[in-house]
Scaffold this active site. Structure first.
Site, PDB file in Angstrom:
ATOM      1  N   GLY A 127      -3.913  -5.083  -3.670  1.00  0.00           N
ATOM      2  CA  GLY A 127      -5.118  -4.470  -4.390  1.00  0.00           C
ATOM      3  C   GLY A 127      -4.157  -3.081  -5.120  1.00  0.00           C
ATOM      4  N   HIS A 128      -4.196  -2.793  -6.197  1.00  0.00           N
ATOM      5  CA  HIS A 128      -3.514  -1.606  -6.850  1.00  0.00           C
ATOM      6  C   HIS A 128      -4.577  -0.485  -7.046  1.00  0.00           C
ATOM      7  CE1 HIS A 128       0.607  -4.057  -7.468  1.00  0.00           C
ATOM      8  NE2 HIS A 128       0.285  -3.926  -6.300  1.00  0.00           N
TER       9      HIS A 128
ATOM     10  N   LYS B 250       2.378   1.857  -5.126  1.00  0.00           N
ATOM     11  CA  LYS B 250       3.233   1.283  -6.344  1.00  0.00           C
ATOM     12  C   LYS B 250       2.243   1.252  -7.682  1.00  0.00           C
ATOM     13  CE  LYS B 250       3.230  -2.565  -4.143  1.00  0.00           C
ATOM     14  NZ  LYS B 250       2.841  -2.383  -2.760  1.00  0.00           N
TER      15      LYS B 250
ATOM     16  N   GLN C  88       2.660  -6.445  -2.683  1.00  0.00           N
ATOM     17  CA  GLN C  88       3.093  -6.406  -1.169  1.00  0.00           C
ATOM     18  C   GLN C  88       4.190  -5.354  -1.113  1.00  0.00           C
ATOM     19  OE1 GLN C  88       2.216  -9.808  -2.520  1.00  0.00           O
ATOM     20  NE2 GLN C  88       0.231  -8.907  -2.147  1.00  0.00           N
TER      21      GLN C  88
ATOM     22  N   ASP D 139       1.060  -1.320   0.149  1.00  0.00           N
ATOM     23  CA  ASP D 139       0.005   0.090   0.020  1.00  0.00           C
ATOM     24  C   ASP D 139       0.760   1.205   0.037  1.00  0.00           C
ATOM     25  OD1 ASP D 139      -2.252  -1.694   0.378  1.00  0.00           O
ATOM     26  OD2 ASP D 139      -2.002  -1.879   2.212  1.00  0.00           O
TER      27      ASP D 139
HETATM   28  P1  IMP Z   1      -1.589 -12.951   2.557  1.00  0.00           P
HETATM   29  O1  IMP Z   1      -0.702 -12.438   1.587  1.00  0.00           O
HETATM   30  O2  IMP Z   1      -2.908 -12.713   2.334  1.00  0.00           O
HETATM   31  O3  IMP Z   1      -1.333 -14.386   3.000  1.00  0.00           O
HETATM   32  O4  IMP Z   1      -1.464 -11.941   4.011  1.00  0.00           O
HETATM   33  C1  IMP Z   1      -0.162 -11.866   4.645  1.00  0.00           C
HETATM   34  C2  IMP Z   1      -0.031 -10.431   5.143  1.00  0.00           C
HETATM   35  O5  IMP Z   1       0.068  -9.763   4.233  1.00  0.00           O
HETATM   36  C3  IMP Z   1      -1.163  -9.912   6.003  1.00  0.00           C
HETATM   37  O6  IMP Z   1      -0.723  -9.409   6.910  1.00  0.00           O
HETATM   38  C4  IMP Z   1      -1.694  -9.227   4.756  1.00  0.00           C
HETATM   39  O7  IMP Z   1      -2.797  -8.087   5.296  1.00  0.00           O
HETATM   40  C5  IMP Z   1      -0.657  -8.506   4.197  1.00  0.00           C
HETATM   41  N1  IMP Z   1      -0.798  -8.289   2.581  1.00  0.00           N
HETATM   42  C6  IMP Z   1      -1.204  -8.998   1.674  1.00  0.00           C
HETATM   43  N2  IMP Z   1      -1.178  -8.512   0.451  1.00  0.00           N
HETATM   44  C7  IMP Z   1      -1.282  -6.972   0.814  1.00  0.00           C
HETATM   45  C8  IMP Z   1      -1.218  -6.057   0.117  1.00  0.00           C
HETATM   46  O8  IMP Z   1      -1.437  -5.895  -1.072  1.00  0.00           O
HETATM   47  N3  IMP Z   1      -1.283  -4.879   0.862  1.00  0.00           N
HETATM   48  C9  IMP Z   1      -1.152  -4.594   2.306  1.00  0.00           C
HETATM   49  N4  IMP Z   1      -0.901  -6.013   2.838  1.00  0.00           N
HETATM   50  C10 IMP Z   1      -1.056  -6.977   2.189  1.00  0.00           C
HETATM   51 MG    MG Z   2      -2.719  -2.413  -1.841  1.00  0.00          MG
END
Ligand code: IMP
Ligand code: MG
Length: 332
Positions: free
Chosen positions: A42-43, A16, A174, A13
């Site tokens: 989520g972009h 990017k 991420q 977040d």
């Molecule tokens: P997962 O990737 O869904 O397995 O989540 C693992 C951790 O990464 C959690 O704390 C999520 O909230 C965080 N996370 C995964 N994708 C994103 C993203 O795109 N933005 C922010 N946090 C993310």
């Molecule tokens: Mg995001």
């Protein structure tokens, strides 16, 4: 071959999507490749005044650039087709531009069910972890195993090595603070969020030209661990910054930026171009602070912070050539 990389330096977040979108509008890229993660990302992208949130589809489609979901990614067919439909309905030509590396892995219904039960990590419940686990356990399905992906498959080697003048923009998901090795394990995602991870998609290190490291001028994190200190200033930052997850709608926990964590991310990823986003948020909040080791540094104002951090990065031979300070909707 030339490759530029866009990656997050904190916990996702960092905007990017915005940077990738802007680079696509300026560069001569022949391909945009998402290099890690799945629809946990989520972009948020503003294109010609309209807001879009993409999860799988790389931002190249907004500028007619062939866009690939790379071998380092995991793909949920439902989400993939839903997203193509949404983009097409909004007038963005996605169908003909998007492809999936045939060796990318599939997120199945079972993966989503299993991840849906997570309470320990605070995942996005999109099936990411179980899909990567099955990949490494050699039990996974690849994109080439699904009939529904037939028309979208590419072989990365054929795609990138049979034409001259290939210029790739790698779009990361991420951030370094969520990297499975370098992040705060186990509060991490299940993929690698580094420059090295972009190369794992099939590009040699010599190709790398610019590494765009994207940070926010404060930090946010979404997940199960406690991250936000007990001080109402962070509630204010959360509100002013509209810090809600683009995928799950969860409130993002906020804190000041940690300078030493940033330096680690900059160095380990070879960042050449460093962007600090959401400067307008701290401007509206009216406080400028960051952590440096055990100390908190208090800045008089925005200009003080900008000149201090610029000297700091130069003095410590960070390798950064260009620094950009940007408001939420500013162009860099
Ligand atoms: P997962 O990737 O869904 O397995 O989540 C693992 C951790 O990464 C959690 O704390 C999520 O909230 C965080 N996370 C995964 N994708 C994103 C993203 O795109 N933005 C922010 N946090 C993310
Ligand atoms: Mg995001």
């Amino acid at each position: 071959m030339i490759a530029d990389v866009v990656l997050g330096l904190q916990h996702g977040d960092e905007a990017k999507g915005k940077i990738t979108h802007q680079l696509c509008s300026k560069g001569n890229y022949t391909h945009v490749i998402r290099f890690n993660g799945g629809c946990n990302a989520g972009h948020t992208i503003y294109h010609e005044g309209k807001k879009f949130v993409t999860h799988h589809i790389p931002a190249g489609v907004f500028y007619g650039i062939p866009s690939i979901i790379g071998p380092g990614c995991v793909v949920d067919p439902d989400q993939f087709f839903r997203e193509i439909e949404e983009l097409e309905a909004a007038g963005i030509e996605a169908e003909s531009l998007v492809s999936i590396a045939k060796n990318a892995h599939v997120i199945t219904k079972l993966h989503k069910e299993e991840d849906g039960k997570d309470t320990k990590i605070g995942t996005t419940k999109r099936g990411n972890g179980p899909a990567y686990r099955d990949k490494y356990d050699r039990k996974g399905l690849r994109a080439e195993d699904l009939n529904c992906f037939e028309d979208y498959l590419v072989d990365i080697y054929e795609e990138l090595y049979s034409k001259p003048d290939v210029e790739v923009l790698f779009e990361g998901a991420q951030g370094f603070g969520l990297d499975v090795d370098h992040g705060d394990y186990p509060y991490v995602t299940s993929s690698h969020c580094t420059t090295a991870a972009a190369l794992l998609n099939g590009v040699p290190p010599q190709a790398v030209r610019n590494v765009w490291g994207v940070a926010k001028i404060y930090e946010t994190y979404v997940g199960a661990k406690s991250f936000q200190p007990d001080d109402e200033i962070f509630d204010t930052i959360q509100e002013v910054g509209e810090e809600f997850g683009a995928t799950t709608g969860r409130k993002r926990q906020c804190n000041w930026m940690n300078l030493q964590d940033l330096m680690k991310a900059v160095r380990m990823n070879g960042v050449t171009d460093l962007v600090f986003n959401k400067m307008d948020v701290l401007e509206n909040v009216g406080e400028w602070k960051m952590y440096n080791g055990d100390n908190t540094i208090d800045f008089k104002d925005k200009e003080h912070l900008k000149s201090w951090i610029t000297s700091y990065l130069n003095f410590h031979s960070s390798g950064v050539n260009n620094i950009y300070f940007s408001g939420n909707k500013d162009r860099i």
